[in-house]
Every structure is written in structure tokens, then in C-alpha cells.
Motif scaffolding. Sequence first.
Motif, PDB file in Angstrom:
ATOM      1  N   ALA A 138      -0.345   3.789  -0.726  1.00 40.69           N
ATOM      2  CA  ALA A 138       0.359   2.598  -0.232  1.00 40.69           C
ATOM      3  C   ALA A 138       1.724   2.948   0.357  1.00 40.69           C
ATOM      4  O   ALA A 138       2.269   2.163   1.141  1.00 40.69           O
ATOM      5  CB  ALA A 138       0.519   1.577  -1.353  1.00 40.69           C
ATOM      6  N   LYS A 139       2.245   4.117   0.049  1.00 43.33           N
ATOM      7  CA  LYS A 139       3.530   4.538   0.614  1.00 43.33           C
ATOM      8  C   LYS A 139       3.439   4.696   2.134  1.00 43.33           C
ATOM      9  O   LYS A 139       4.421   4.513   2.834  1.00 43.33           O
ATOM     10  CB  LYS A 139       3.983   5.868  -0.001  1.00 43.33           C
ATOM     11  CG  LYS A 139       4.340   5.777  -1.467  1.00 43.33           C
ATOM     12  CD  LYS A 139       4.652   7.150  -2.012  1.00 43.33           C
ATOM     13  CE  LYS A 139       4.913   7.120  -3.503  1.00 43.33           C
ATOM     14  NZ  LYS A 139       5.087   8.473  -4.054  1.00 43.33           N
ATOM     15  N   THR A 140       2.263   5.052   2.617  1.00 38.22           N
ATOM     16  CA  THR A 140       2.100   5.275   4.052  1.00 38.22           C
ATOM     17  C   THR A 140       1.160   4.263   4.707  1.00 38.22           C
ATOM     18  O   THR A 140       1.073   4.215   5.930  1.00 38.22           O
ATOM     19  CB  THR A 140       1.566   6.696   4.332  1.00 38.22           C
ATOM     20  OG1 THR A 140       0.324   6.875   3.643  1.00 38.22           O
ATOM     21  CG2 THR A 140       2.579   7.748   3.890  1.00 38.22           C
ATOM     22  N   GLN A 141       0.446   3.493   3.900  1.00 36.37           N
ATOM     23  CA  GLN A 141      -0.495   2.518   4.450  1.00 36.37           C
ATOM     24  C   GLN A 141      -0.227   1.166   3.800  1.00 36.37           C
ATOM     25  O   GLN A 141      -0.727   0.885   2.706  1.00 36.37           O
ATOM     26  CB  GLN A 141      -1.925   2.991   4.215  1.00 36.37           C
ATOM     27  CG  GLN A 141      -2.169   4.352   4.885  1.00 36.37           C
ATOM     28  CD  GLN A 141      -3.616   4.716   4.961  1.00 36.37           C
ATOM     29  OE1 GLN A 141      -4.467   3.854   5.191  1.00 36.37           O
ATOM     30  NE2 GLN A 141      -3.921   5.981   4.786  1.00 36.37           N
ATOM     31  N   ASP A 142       0.538   0.359   4.499  1.00 36.80           N
ATOM     32  CA  ASP A 142       1.001  -0.921   3.955  1.00 36.80           C
ATOM     33  C   ASP A 142      -0.111  -1.852   3.480  1.00 36.80           C
ATOM     34  O   ASP A 142       0.072  -2.586   2.516  1.00 36.80           O
ATOM     35  CB  ASP A 142       1.858  -1.655   4.987  1.00 36.80           C
ATOM     36  CG  ASP A 142       3.294  -1.160   4.998  1.00 36.80           C
ATOM     37  OD1 ASP A 142       3.709  -0.488   4.035  1.00 36.80           O
ATOM     38  OD2 ASP A 142       4.006  -1.446   5.972  1.00 36.80           O
ATOM     39  N   TRP A 143      -1.232  -1.865   4.158  1.00 35.69           N
ATOM     40  CA  TRP A 143      -2.312  -2.791   3.798  1.00 35.69           C
ATOM     41  C   TRP A 143      -2.782  -2.598   2.372  1.00 35.69           C
ATOM     42  O   TRP A 143      -3.278  -3.548   1.741  1.00 35.69           O
ATOM     43  CB  TRP A 143      -3.479  -2.681   4.774  1.00 35.69           C
ATOM     44  CG  TRP A 143      -4.237  -1.385   4.682  1.00 35.69           C
ATOM     45  CD1 TRP A 143      -3.999  -0.253   5.397  1.00 35.69           C
ATOM     46  CD2 TRP A 143      -5.345  -1.096   3.832  1.00 35.69           C
ATOM     47  NE1 TRP A 143      -4.887   0.739   5.042  1.00 35.69           N
ATOM     48  CE2 TRP A 143      -5.722   0.243   4.075  1.00 35.69           C
ATOM     49  CE3 TRP A 143      -6.050  -1.821   2.882  1.00 35.69           C
ATOM     50  CZ2 TRP A 143      -6.781   0.860   3.409  1.00 35.69           C
ATOM     51  CZ3 TRP A 143      -7.108  -1.202   2.202  1.00 35.69           C
ATOM     52  CH2 TRP A 143      -7.462   0.116   2.478  1.00 35.69           C
ATOM     53  N   LYS A 173       6.187  -0.252  -8.425  1.00 32.26           N
ATOM     54  CA  LYS A 173       6.303   0.800  -7.403  1.00 32.26           C
ATOM     55  C   LYS A 173       6.067   0.275  -6.003  1.00 32.26           C
ATOM     56  O   LYS A 173       6.773   0.607  -5.074  1.00 32.26           O
ATOM     57  CB  LYS A 173       5.283   1.928  -7.676  1.00 32.26           C
ATOM     58  CG  LYS A 173       5.679   2.910  -8.714  1.00 32.26           C
ATOM     59  CD  LYS A 173       4.602   3.991  -8.799  1.00 32.26           C
ATOM     60  CE  LYS A 173       4.896   4.989  -9.881  1.00 32.26           C
ATOM     61  NZ  LYS A 173       3.831   6.010  -9.965  1.00 32.26           N
ATOM     62  N   ILE A 174       5.004  -0.522  -5.847  1.00 34.71           N
ATOM     63  CA  ILE A 174       4.642  -0.957  -4.487  1.00 34.71           C
ATOM     64  C   ILE A 174       5.512  -2.097  -3.988  1.00 34.71           C
ATOM     65  O   ILE A 174       5.495  -2.384  -2.803  1.00 34.71           O
ATOM     66  CB  ILE A 174       3.144  -1.294  -4.359  1.00 34.71           C
ATOM     67  CG1 ILE A 174       2.754  -2.483  -5.229  1.00 34.71           C
ATOM     68  CG2 ILE A 174       2.292  -0.064  -4.655  1.00 34.71           C
ATOM     69  CD1 ILE A 174       1.320  -2.967  -5.001  1.00 34.71           C
ATOM     70  N   ASN A 175       6.228  -2.751  -4.888  1.00 34.61           N
ATOM     71  CA  ASN A 175       7.079  -3.867  -4.469  1.00 34.61           C
ATOM     72  C   ASN A 175       8.521  -3.454  -4.235  1.00 34.61           C
ATOM     73  O   ASN A 175       9.373  -4.294  -3.974  1.00 34.61           O
ATOM     74  CB  ASN A 175       7.020  -5.000  -5.497  1.00 34.61           C
ATOM     75  CG  ASN A 175       5.699  -5.717  -5.452  1.00 34.61           C
ATOM     76  OD1 ASN A 175       5.126  -5.895  -4.386  1.00 34.61           O
ATOM     77  ND2 ASN A 175       5.187  -6.119  -6.606  1.00 34.61           N
ATOM     78  N   ARG A 176       8.813  -2.165  -4.307  1.00 31.17           N
ATOM     79  CA  ARG A 176      10.181  -1.685  -4.063  1.00 31.17           C
ATOM     80  C   ARG A 176      10.539  -1.800  -2.610  1.00 31.17           C
ATOM     81  O   ARG A 176       9.851  -1.629  -1.700  1.00 31.17           O
ATOM     82  CB  ARG A 176      10.325  -0.227  -4.489  1.00 31.17           C
ATOM     83  CG  ARG A 176      10.381  -0.074  -5.969  1.00 31.17           C
ATOM     84  CD  ARG A 176      10.705   1.352  -6.295  1.00 31.17           C
ATOM     85  NE  ARG A 176      10.523   1.541  -7.729  1.00 31.17           N
ATOM     86  CZ  ARG A 176      10.215   2.673  -8.281  1.00 31.17           C
ATOM     87  NH1 ARG A 176      10.059   3.756  -7.580  1.00 31.17           N
ATOM     88  NH2 ARG A 176      10.077   2.770  -9.577  1.00 31.17           N
TER      89      ARG A 176
END
Length: 176
Positions: A138-143, A173-176
Motif C-alpha cells: 500500500a506504500k506504493t499502490q494507493d488502491w 500504518k496505512i492511514n498515516r
Amino acid sequence: MTFFNRISKSSASTNSRNGNRDFVLQNPEYIKDLAAFATDLTNKNHYKAVWIIEMLAETHPELLIPFIDSICGIAAQYKHESAIRGISRTILFLSTSKKISLTENQQEKFIETSLDRLIGVDKIAPKVFAMYALSHFAKTQDWIKEELQIIINKDFANQSAGYKAAAREVLRKINR
């Protein structure tokens, strides 16, 4: 004793798994055979080879570079509970390793497999490993962030304390 017999006779004990890992590290010419053994679903002991692949992925992922495509191709097909857990950890370690770079195709396969594990009927451990791998992607692929949020929120109430703890960490982590 042949290498295949060595793996077949091994057990889940730490000493047995560490012994096989150390044997492969001392005899890297067997890595090709190990990968073939681990990806041969017709072999009733394939999951024992997956244990060793998992350990190598954690500490020496670069040794697995020639076999990552094979691992990608078979990862979603494992049915044995121990193989599913092991391959889920292998995906996590290969995905997050700083020693190797996955191709776009390899990343897509690992994402697809991890999503399937996360929404499937697997036990908690493979789901948690899939969550962590997906949070890395998810760091590089927003979807993936949106997908993860939807899946985690949908399943959250019905899951174990361990799943919930991992889910909270992944969501942070993903909501930062």
C-alpha cells in the motif's frame, strides 16, 4: 540419506527445521531441489519444504531470487494449513525485503494471493501475514489502502484478539 528423504522425515520442531535450513545454507546446490519440492503440490510433504523456504525468505531472501516466479505461480494453490501459513510468511518476507526487488508481475501475484488469503477462510496467522504484506504494498499502490480498510472493517468484529491487534496496527500504518 537423500535430500528429499531428509525433508520428508523432518518434523515441525525448531531443531528439525533449523537443521534443514542450515543444511541448505551450507549446501546451496540444494536450493533448486528445495524449491521444486516446495512447489510440488502432489508431494504429500511439500509443506515441510515450504517451512525451509519460509526461513530462507526471512534471513536470506536473495537465495530465492531464481525461484520467486515459481513461488508466485503456486502460492495461491496451497491447501495444507502448514503450507498456507509458511507461504504467507514467505510472501511477507519477500515483499518487505531490502535485499531483493520484486518485479511488477511478482508484486501483483503476491498482492492477489494476499488479498485472497485475507478474505478467505484461512486461519488467523495467514490473514495477519497477508495484512502486513498488503500494508507494505500500500506504500506504493494507493488502491490497496482502501481495499484493506474495507476488508478489515468488515471482518473486524468477528475476529480474534490477535487479528484485531494486527488490524489496528495495519490501519494506523496505512492511514498515516
